[in-house]
Scaffold this motif. Structure first.
Motif, PDB file in Angstrom:
ATOM      1  N   THR A 205       0.664  -1.240  -0.118  1.00  0.00           N
ATOM      2  CA  THR A 205       0.019   0.181   0.060  1.00  0.00           C
ATOM      3  C   THR A 205       1.086   1.265   0.080  1.00  0.00           C
ATOM      4  O   THR A 205       2.117   1.105   0.320  1.00  0.00           O
ATOM      5  N   THR A 206       0.266   2.448  -0.344  1.00  0.00           N
ATOM      6  CA  THR A 206       1.027   3.584  -0.367  1.00  0.00           C
ATOM      7  C   THR A 206       1.677   3.672   1.065  1.00  0.00           C
ATOM      8  O   THR A 206       2.756   4.105   1.298  1.00  0.00           O
ATOM      9  N   ASP A 207       1.065   3.593   2.198  1.00  0.00           N
ATOM     10  CA  ASP A 207       1.625   3.624   3.634  1.00  0.00           C
ATOM     11  C   ASP A 207       2.936   2.881   3.806  1.00  0.00           C
ATOM     12  O   ASP A 207       3.715   3.068   4.449  1.00  0.00           O
ATOM     13  N   GLY A 208       2.549   1.368   3.402  1.00  0.00           N
ATOM     14  CA  GLY A 208       3.451   0.318   3.532  1.00  0.00           C
ATOM     15  C   GLY A 208       5.078   0.728   2.572  1.00  0.00           C
ATOM     16  O   GLY A 208       5.957   0.524   2.930  1.00  0.00           O
ATOM     17  N   TYR A 209       4.527   1.452   1.442  1.00  0.00           N
ATOM     18  CA  TYR A 209       5.680   1.674   0.615  1.00  0.00           C
ATOM     19  C   TYR A 209       6.279   3.076   1.233  1.00  0.00           C
ATOM     20  O   TYR A 209       7.628   3.208   1.276  1.00  0.00           O
TER      21      TYR A 209
END
Length: 352
Positions: A205-209
């Protein structure tokens, strides 16, 4: 095994074999350079192996498997247990690279250099240094001694392949979290900010990235790996798979065995190997450009041109498996096709 002695034993490409291979391509009854990168690759194979008499009929893809402590930081979509599962599937011949290699007539050799867990995996070569690296936000991934031991595994494996008569090697890896370690290694070796070399791996996800990028930044800031010392970089923010691959490439140079890279992760290991032993560059071939952000950057730094641009980013050595049939076709043209003299047609001339 002394790394300095191994490095000293690696010679550059055989210029006589290179010249003979180039001359043979000029004689083949077709337009000059019309097979593009494939012609260049055959010439590289000649220079690496030390003979213009190309024989790549026996091929193997070496897959270094290891776990990475950094997965504790939520930088992956899947759990660490997947590494052992996929390695086991490779041993059974049912992973992606095995299916592709089967069509390409190549053997797949999975090696455990650091899979988490105690039990040996049937069919996977047991060369474990340790059960996964440490979380590099808490401590260096491994000690320098462990990095050198992992490299020695790769060096010895190259020697074993040569002894068994393999004429061409491919390389791959399996290890959940290794897009994070390879991006960290590349950030240091390429002197680039983590944002420029880090992708979403198997899917984040964007947060994970964003978390992945921050983890790499923090790990580099904490350990300050020395760009001029690739072993230090591998030890501090790398993985056992990367160190073993770096050793494998150096070993391939030592025994004059041409070796095909896969994608970003093998490219990171190759960049470390070339940093340790610049002559190793002559023994490397690029299969494809990884879809990861630094894919092109790594090949540019290595001075390699890929034959395939297909948006691949699977890993495991699938890029090498995809290139092998193309190299077989090019080698067949190189060795079997009539010359201009034989068909009594004037030979093309180089005009530039």
């Amino acid at each position: 095994m002394n790394l300095d002695e191994v490095v000293k034993s690696v010679k550059q490409a055989d210029e006589a074999a290179v010249k003979q291979a180039l001359r043979r391509w000029d004689q083949v009854a077709k337009p000059l350079n019309s097979l593009g990168v494939l012609e260049e690759d055959i010439v590289r194979i000649a220079g690496a192996s030390g003979t213009a008499a190309i024989d790549i009929s026996k091929k193997a893809i070496v897959v270094m498997c290891a776990d990475n402590g950094i997965v504790e930081e939520g930088v992956t979509q899947t759990g660490q247990e997947v590494t052992a599962i996929v390695a086991g599937n490779m041993a059974k011949g049912c992973s992606c690279v095995c299916i592709m290699a089967g069509k390409a007539g190549a053997d797949v050799i999975p090696i455990d250099v650091g899979i988490a867990g105690h039990d040996p995996i049937p069919g996977v070569l047991p060369r474990k240094i340790k059960e996964g690296t440490q979380n590099f936000l808490k401590a260096p991934s491994m000690s320098r001694g462990q990095a050198l031991r992992a490299m020695e595994v790769g060096i010895r494996l190259a020697y074993e392949l040569k002894e068994k008569g393999y004429g061409l090697a491919g390389s791959g890896e399996m290890g959940i979290g290794n897009t994070t370690t390879s991006s960290a290694v590349l950030s240091v070796l390429l002197d680039q900010e983590p944002e420029a070399v880090t992708g979403r791996g198997a899917g984040l996800t964007t947060d994970g990235y964003s978390r992945k990028i921050q983890v790499i930044k923090d790990g580099i800031a904490l350990h300050r790996p020395d760009r001029s010392d690739p072993v230090d970089v591998l030890a501090k923010v790398g993985g056992f798979d990367l160190a073993a691959l770096a050793g494998f490439y150096i070993g391939c140079g030592m025994v004059r065995l041409p070796v095909v890279l896969d994608g970003l992760i093998t490219g990171a290991a190759a960049l470390a190997a070339v940093g340790i032993c610049p002559s190793v560059r002559d023994f490397l071939l690029a299969s494809h450009v990884s879809a990861e952000p630094a894919g092109e950057m790594v090949l540019d730094a290595l001075g390699l041109r890929p034959a395939i641009r297909a948006g691949m980013c699977l890993g495991e050595g699938t890029g090498a498996a995809a290139l092998f049939p193309l190299l077989d076709m090019a080698a067949a043209v190189y060795t079997q096709m009539s010359s201009f003299e034989e068909i009594q047609v004037g030979q093309y001339e180089h005009l530039v």
